[in-house]
Write an enzyme that holds these catalytic residues in place. Sequence first.
Site, mmCIF file in Angstrom:
data_model
loop_
_atom_site.group_PDB
_atom_site.id
_atom_site.type_symbol
_atom_site.label_atom_id
_atom_site.label_comp_id
_atom_site.label_asym_id
_atom_site.label_seq_id
_atom_site.Cartn_x
_atom_site.Cartn_y
_atom_site.Cartn_z
ATOM 1 C CB THR A 38 -9.357 45.733 86.149
ATOM 2 O OG1 THR A 38 -10.777 45.713 85.974
ATOM 3 C CG2 THR A 38 -8.836 44.319 86.215
ATOM 4 C CB THR A 117 -10.051 48.933 80.394
ATOM 5 O OG1 THR A 117 -10.940 47.930 80.905
ATOM 6 C CG2 THR A 117 -8.618 48.601 80.742
ATOM 7 C CG ASP A 118 -15.368 48.868 82.172
ATOM 8 O OD1 ASP A 118 -14.805 48.039 81.428
ATOM 9 O OD2 ASP A 118 -15.956 48.553 83.218
#
Length: 353
Positions: A38, A117-118
């Site tokens: 992101t 971030t996942d």
Amino acid sequence: SPIAHPESETHTLFVRQDIQTPINASLPNVTIFATGGTIASQGTTNTQTIGYQVGLGVQQLVDAVPEILNISNIAGYQISNVDSGSVNQTISLKLAHQINEELAKDEISGVVVTHGTDTLEETAFFLELAVNSSKPVVVVGAMRPATALSADGPLNLLQAVTLAASENAKDRGTLISLNDRIGSAFYTTKNNANSLDTFFSTEAGQLGFFINQVPYFYYAPAAPLGVTHFNLTNATSLAQVDILYAHQDMDPALFNASYAAGADGIVVAGVGAGGMSSVASEAAESLFNATGIPMVSSHRSADGFVPSSEEGFTIGGGFYNPQKARVLLQMALTLGYDYDEIKELFAQSYPMP
Ligand SMILES: NC(=O)C[C@H](N)C(=O)O
């Protein structure tokens, strides 16, 4: 643009776009390895915060926050440009190899990895185990795309570079930096799929906080108990480890299916402290008896602890969550650890009094 020598070159797997800012001899040198996520994404409007597309390069990430250049000279490498759900062992091995090389250079103070971030915690934990240096490795992401109102990426990147350039950040292992918080890669986990403060609230993971962009640590440098550094210099691929998620009516056939599909090891995200139904457990045990495939029990709850038992066939995952237990098991199997050595490796993180 403050960036001096942009050049780009397309590889089959990696988009590599090396950048180097003008050198200011009085500043430390930090290298950024960009992987996507992101933080490198754009939406079609400034209110779009889901469904955006990854695509910004390392050059654009640095251009968005020129204040970084008051803190450090920057070199940048584009390792990949993908959502972190698509980060794979080729990317993590490449990162580990390049970071080890980079940190061996006297003039480099630290490195930053920009990442979705996942699965950020998986790469950060991988680097914790595979990078051998006292210098800071900081993994950073963002929860809002670069085009959003109040995008968090630029300040997160500024903080990550500040941290990587900081003497105080040495000897603390790989760090996760997001939304003013500094966390240990060993323990930090993503807690919320949407919230800006997603890396908050792990039991042991919080190390410090940024106040006015200065990193403050709560403790002197310390290594988590049981941290093992692996030498993966010669590794070109990693062992296959699957995670099976336990739940009511878990399909016991998953164990054989996983083995048949090539798994070298299995991690069970167990109910409670590593549990599963008796039917699933019997299927796991008969696979273990037939093949000796190592199985590690972890927990599907966000935090918790699973010990090894004397009589059980599964190895207790200790404090490791399933995705970190998977990384550790993968490394051990890649380097040829046997069942007892793997059990010992996991037990090292919770020495009994
Ligand atoms: N916040 C994020 O970075 C999520 C994004 N889907 C990723 O690449 O992990």
